[in-house]
Design a protein around this motif. Sequence first.
Motif, PDB file in Angstrom:
ATOM      1  N   MET A  29       0.843  -1.196   0.000  1.00 27.32           N
ATOM      2  CA  MET A  29       0.000   0.000   0.000  1.00 27.32           C
ATOM      3  C   MET A  29       0.884   1.255   0.000  1.00 27.32           C
ATOM      4  O   MET A  29       0.855   2.057   0.911  1.00 27.32           O
ATOM      5  CB  MET A  29      -0.923  -0.018   1.219  1.00 27.32           C
ATOM      6  N   GLN A  30       1.707   1.387  -1.045  1.00 24.27           N
ATOM      7  CA  GLN A  30       2.657   2.488  -1.090  1.00 24.27           C
ATOM      8  C   GLN A  30       2.088   3.749  -1.704  1.00 24.27           C
ATOM      9  O   GLN A  30       2.590   4.842  -1.453  1.00 24.27           O
ATOM     10  CB  GLN A  30       3.909   2.056  -1.868  1.00 24.27           C
ATOM     11  N   HIS A  31       1.049   3.615  -2.521  1.00 24.52           N
ATOM     12  CA  HIS A  31       0.474   4.775  -3.199  1.00 24.52           C
ATOM     13  C   HIS A  31      -0.997   4.905  -2.802  1.00 24.52           C
ATOM     14  O   HIS A  31      -1.809   4.040  -3.120  1.00 24.52           O
ATOM     15  CB  HIS A  31       0.603   4.622  -4.713  1.00 24.52           C
ATOM     16  N   VAL A  32      -1.319   5.980  -2.110  1.00 25.31           N
ATOM     17  CA  VAL A  32      -2.647   6.130  -1.520  1.00 25.31           C
ATOM     18  C   VAL A  32      -3.314   7.415  -2.001  1.00 25.31           C
ATOM     19  O   VAL A  32      -2.672   8.470  -2.080  1.00 25.31           O
ATOM     20  CB  VAL A  32      -2.572   6.153   0.013  1.00 25.31           C
ATOM     21  N   LEU A  33      -4.589   7.295  -2.318  1.00 22.19           N
ATOM     22  CA  LEU A  33      -5.416   8.462  -2.605  1.00 22.19           C
ATOM     23  C   LEU A  33      -6.324   8.715  -1.413  1.00 22.19           C
ATOM     24  O   LEU A  33      -7.072   7.830  -1.003  1.00 22.19           O
ATOM     25  CB  LEU A  33      -6.276   8.223  -3.857  1.00 22.19           C
ATOM     26  N   ILE A  34      -6.241   9.916  -0.850  1.00 20.73           N
ATOM     27  CA  ILE A  34      -7.142  10.335   0.225  1.00 20.73           C
ATOM     28  C   ILE A  34      -8.059  11.410  -0.329  1.00 20.73           C
ATOM     29  O   ILE A  34      -7.591  12.424  -0.850  1.00 20.73           O
ATOM     30  CB  ILE A  34      -6.364  10.903   1.433  1.00 20.73           C
ATOM     31  N   VAL A  35      -9.347  11.174  -0.254  1.00 18.96           N
ATOM     32  CA  VAL A  35     -10.324  12.182  -0.671  1.00 18.96           C
ATOM     33  C   VAL A  35     -11.041  12.646   0.583  1.00 18.96           C
ATOM     34  O   VAL A  35     -11.894  11.938   1.134  1.00 18.96           O
ATOM     35  CB  VAL A  35     -11.318  11.628  -1.707  1.00 18.96           C
TER      36      VAL A  35
ATOM     37  N   TRP B 222      -4.553  13.546   9.634  1.00 14.71           N
ATOM     38  CA  TRP B 222      -4.642  12.424  10.565  1.00 14.71           C
ATOM     39  C   TRP B 222      -4.623  11.095   9.817  1.00 14.71           C
ATOM     40  O   TRP B 222      -3.922  10.157  10.206  1.00 14.71           O
ATOM     41  CB  TRP B 222      -5.920  12.537  11.395  1.00 14.71           C
ATOM     42  N   LEU B 223      -5.360  11.016   8.722  1.00 19.35           N
ATOM     43  CA  LEU B 223      -5.387   9.795   7.931  1.00 19.35           C
ATOM     44  C   LEU B 223      -4.001   9.478   7.373  1.00 19.35           C
ATOM     45  O   LEU B 223      -3.579   8.320   7.334  1.00 19.35           O
ATOM     46  CB  LEU B 223      -6.394   9.921   6.789  1.00 19.35           C
TER      47      LEU B 223
ATOM     48  N   ILE C 114     -14.208   3.282   2.319  1.00 21.18           N
ATOM     49  CA  ILE C 114     -14.948   4.490   2.675  1.00 21.18           C
ATOM     50  C   ILE C 114     -14.567   4.878   4.102  1.00 21.18           C
ATOM     51  O   ILE C 114     -14.607   4.041   5.009  1.00 21.18           O
ATOM     52  CB  ILE C 114     -16.472   4.263   2.572  1.00 21.18           C
ATOM     53  N   THR C 115     -14.180   6.123   4.305  1.00 23.36           N
ATOM     54  CA  THR C 115     -13.859   6.632   5.646  1.00 23.36           C
ATOM     55  C   THR C 115     -14.810   7.792   5.932  1.00 23.36           C
ATOM     56  O   THR C 115     -14.779   8.809   5.247  1.00 23.36           O
ATOM     57  CB  THR C 115     -12.397   7.103   5.726  1.00 23.36           C
ATOM     58  N   THR C 116     -15.649   7.637   6.931  1.00 21.73           N
ATOM     59  CA  THR C 116     -16.735   8.584   7.126  1.00 21.73           C
ATOM     60  C   THR C 116     -17.229   8.577   8.568  1.00 21.73           C
ATOM     61  O   THR C 116     -16.824   7.728   9.373  1.00 21.73           O
ATOM     62  CB  THR C 116     -17.898   8.231   6.181  1.00 21.73           C
ATOM     63  N   ILE C 117     -18.115   9.513   8.870  1.00 28.45           N
ATOM     64  CA  ILE C 117     -18.787   9.522  10.171  1.00 28.45           C
ATOM     65  C   ILE C 117     -20.181   8.912  10.067  1.00 28.45           C
ATOM     66  O   ILE C 117     -20.832   8.673  11.073  1.00 28.45           O
ATOM     67  CB  ILE C 117     -18.911  10.957  10.728  1.00 28.45           C
ATOM     68  N   PHE C 118     -20.637   8.652   8.839  1.00 25.76           N
ATOM     69  CA  PHE C 118     -21.989   8.138   8.638  1.00 25.76           C
ATOM     70  C   PHE C 118     -22.024   6.630   8.868  1.00 25.76           C
ATOM     71  O   PHE C 118     -21.345   5.873   8.170  1.00 25.76           O
ATOM     72  CB  PHE C 118     -22.488   8.455   7.227  1.00 25.76           C
TER      73      PHE C 118
END
Length: 226
Positions: A1-7, A16-17, A80-84
Motif C-alpha cells: 500500500m505504497q500509493h494512496v489516494l485520500i479524498v 490524521w489519515l 470508505i472513511t466517514t462519520i456516517f
Amino acid sequence: MQHVLIVEDVPETAEWLGAVLQQAFGEVHLNVATTCQQARQLLGKVSINLALLDINLPDGSGIDLVAGVHQHYPNAYIVITTIFDDEEHILQAVQAGAHGYLLKDSSERVFIQKLRGILSGDPPLSPSVSRRILQYFSAAGNAHGTPDNQHSAVNRSDVASLSPREREVLILVAKGLSRGDVAELLGLSTNTVARYIRDVYQKLNISSRAEAAVEACRMGLVKTDF
C-alpha cells in the motif's frame, strides 16, 4: 500500500489519515483531493494501491468515485472513511463495490489495525458496520414483505448452487479469515483457495469480502452476532 489516494475535505482529518497510514504501512506516497472533481482529475494520472474516500464532500459523495477508481485501478483497495454509520450509506458503498467501510470516530489503534488487516486479506469494516450489514440482510426478507417460505427457498437455491467446499470457503471468508488462514485450516494451497473464492464470487455475483459476509448471512451460513 505504497500509493494512496485520500479524498477528504477537512485538512486536519486528511493529515490524521496520512499519519495513520504511515503507522500502518510505513513509507507511503499520498495524493490528497478535497473534492470529487479533484479526485477525478487525479484518476489515471497517479499510481494508486489504496483509496480512502470520504462521503460528505463539497461537490458530492465519495461513493460516486468508487466506480472510477475501479475503472482506472482494478487492483486498488477502496475504503470508505466517514462519520456516517446509517444503513443507507453503508449499503450504497457495498453495492458500489467498496472493499471496506471505516468510521472516523474509531480509535487510532483500531483504525491502524483494520488497515493493516488489508495485507492479510481481512475486510476493513468497523465492528458496528459489520453488524448493521448483517442484521439488515438477515431481516431483509421480512422487511420487504417477502414471505418466509419464499425467502427460505431463495436461500436454499443459493446454497445449493455451491459445493460443500465452496460453502466452507464462503463461511470462513465471511468471518474475516485471510486466504492463507483458509488454506491452512482446510489443508489446501492458497492457489486452490483463490480458485474457490473466484468461483463463489462468480456464482453469487459478488466482488468483495463485504458482499461475501452479506451473502453468507442472507443464506443462513453465518449468524449476525459474530
